[in-house]
Design an enzyme around this catalytic site. Structure first.
Site, PDB file in Angstrom:
ATOM      1  N   LYS A 259       0.448  -1.240   0.150  1.00  0.00           N
ATOM      2  CA  LYS A 259       0.180   0.061   0.144  1.00  0.00           C
ATOM      3  C   LYS A 259       0.952   1.365  -0.232  1.00  0.00           C
ATOM      4  CE  LYS A 259      -1.844  -1.734   3.850  1.00  0.00           C
ATOM      5  NZ  LYS A 259      -3.351  -1.744   5.265  1.00  0.00           N
TER       6      LYS A 259
ATOM      7  N   THR B 163      -9.280   9.662   8.373  1.00  0.00           N
ATOM      8  CA  THR B 163      -8.849   8.212   7.666  1.00  0.00           C
ATOM      9  C   THR B 163      -8.985   7.172   8.532  1.00  0.00           C
ATOM     10  OG1 THR B 163      -6.683   9.153   7.898  1.00  0.00           O
ATOM     11  CG2 THR B 163      -8.193   9.171   5.335  1.00  0.00           C
TER      12      THR B 163
ATOM     13  N   GLY C 151      -8.666   3.295  10.652  1.00  0.00           N
ATOM     14  CA  GLY C 151      -9.313   2.102  10.058  1.00  0.00           C
ATOM     15  C   GLY C 151      -8.899   1.865   8.159  1.00  0.00           C
ATOM     16  N   THR C 152      -8.592   2.877   8.366  1.00  0.00           N
ATOM     17  CA  THR C 152      -8.125   1.720   6.253  1.00  0.00           C
ATOM     18  C   THR C 152      -7.579   1.148   6.305  1.00  0.00           C
ATOM     19  OG1 THR C 152      -6.042   3.171   6.317  1.00  0.00           O
ATOM     20  CG2 THR C 152      -8.158   4.417   5.005  1.00  0.00           C
TER      21      THR C 152
END
Length: 274
Positions: A176, A207, A209-210
């Site tokens: 990521k 953001t 908990g992405t």
């Protein structure tokens, strides 16, 4: 009698603020049409400002929860998140050896606020026990550096990061690149084929908990029978929309909107940025 939806099990910590961890996982699984189940590995005192405390559960409690779900209900996919300690990493890895369903490993080490969620002593267990059990491993760049020592400063370094993660045994690595500048770009690869996933970067600080959301969305797709590339692409679309709809909650960093696909709650900004 209605056919039950695909069954997805999350093995992770509880986030009392509801933005990440078990709570985010179950919201995501519901939003994507699957039946979410849980094995709680740790309890945290957590809110929009950070993690105020964390208490791992005993290994026997984790093992009992897992056996209760798998032996009776069964699973179509498993997602792992916060495992807290080397003992719990080893316990969960051993349990996963008994499961034939696909496994998504989110090697959670540090929270959005910079709080440690995994003991340093657990690093070797993650490398040698947990990652080999993964159908897909989903580290961010900080987790790649912590696990492998590989530092990535630009998009060109994502391949090197993927190679380093794949060397520990997962079938696929999803690196990521959300911490890089520019568009949010991720690299999915099994060492032979590559899939580059791009999405616009939304100007939204909420953001929390992405990572949990993305991994759970991938697990939901795999439970439905999607291929790994199909599941990851669908999950990327879902989490991008959730980030676009992230909202303020408390005095710090708010959560993404797990329910953004519900018509009455869709964000004003679509995942494509239009």
């Amino acid at each position: 009698m209605r056919t039950p939806p695909p069954r997805v099990l999350t093995v992770a910590g509880s986030d009392s603020g509801g933005g990440a961890g078990i709570q985010a996982d179950l919201k995501t699984m519901l939003a994507l049409g699957t039946h979410g189940m849980s094995v709680v590995t740790a309890v945290t005192a957590q809110n929009s400002l950070g993690v105020q405390g964390a208490w791992p559960l005993p290994a026997e409690a984790v093992r009992a929860q897992f056996r209760s779900v798998v032996d009776d209900i069964g699973v179509d996919a498993v997602k792992t998140g916060m495992l807290a300690s080397a003992e719990l990493v080893e316990t969960v890895a051993a349990l996963l050896d008994e499961v034939t369903a696909p496994v998504v490993v989110d090697p959670v080490g540090i929270s959005k606020h910079g709080d440690a969620l995994l003991a340093a002593s657990a690093r070797d267990a993650v490398r040698t026990k947990l990652l080999p059990a993964a159908t897909v491993a989903t580290p961010n760049l900080d987790e790649v550096a912590w696990l492998t020592g590989v530092q990535v400063a630009s998009e060109t370094g994502l391949r090197r990061a993927a190679d380093a993660i794949l060397s520990y045994g997962p079938r696929w690595a999803l690196i990521k690149g959300g911490h890089l500048e520019g568009d949010a770009v991720d690299l999915l690869t099994d060492g032979s084929e590559e899939h580059w996933l791009r999405a616009p970067r939304h100007d939204n600080r909420h953001t929390h908990g992405t990572g949990c959301t993305l991994a759970s969305a991938i697990a939901a797709g795999l439970a439905k029978g999607c291929s790994v590339p199909e599941a990851v692409r669908a999950a990327k679309t879902y989490v991008t929309g959730a980030i676009a709809g992230g909202f303020a909650l408390g005095a710090g960093i708010g959560p993404v909107d797990h329910g953004w696909t519900i018509p009455c709650r869709q964000p004003k900004v679509s995942p494509s940025g239009v």
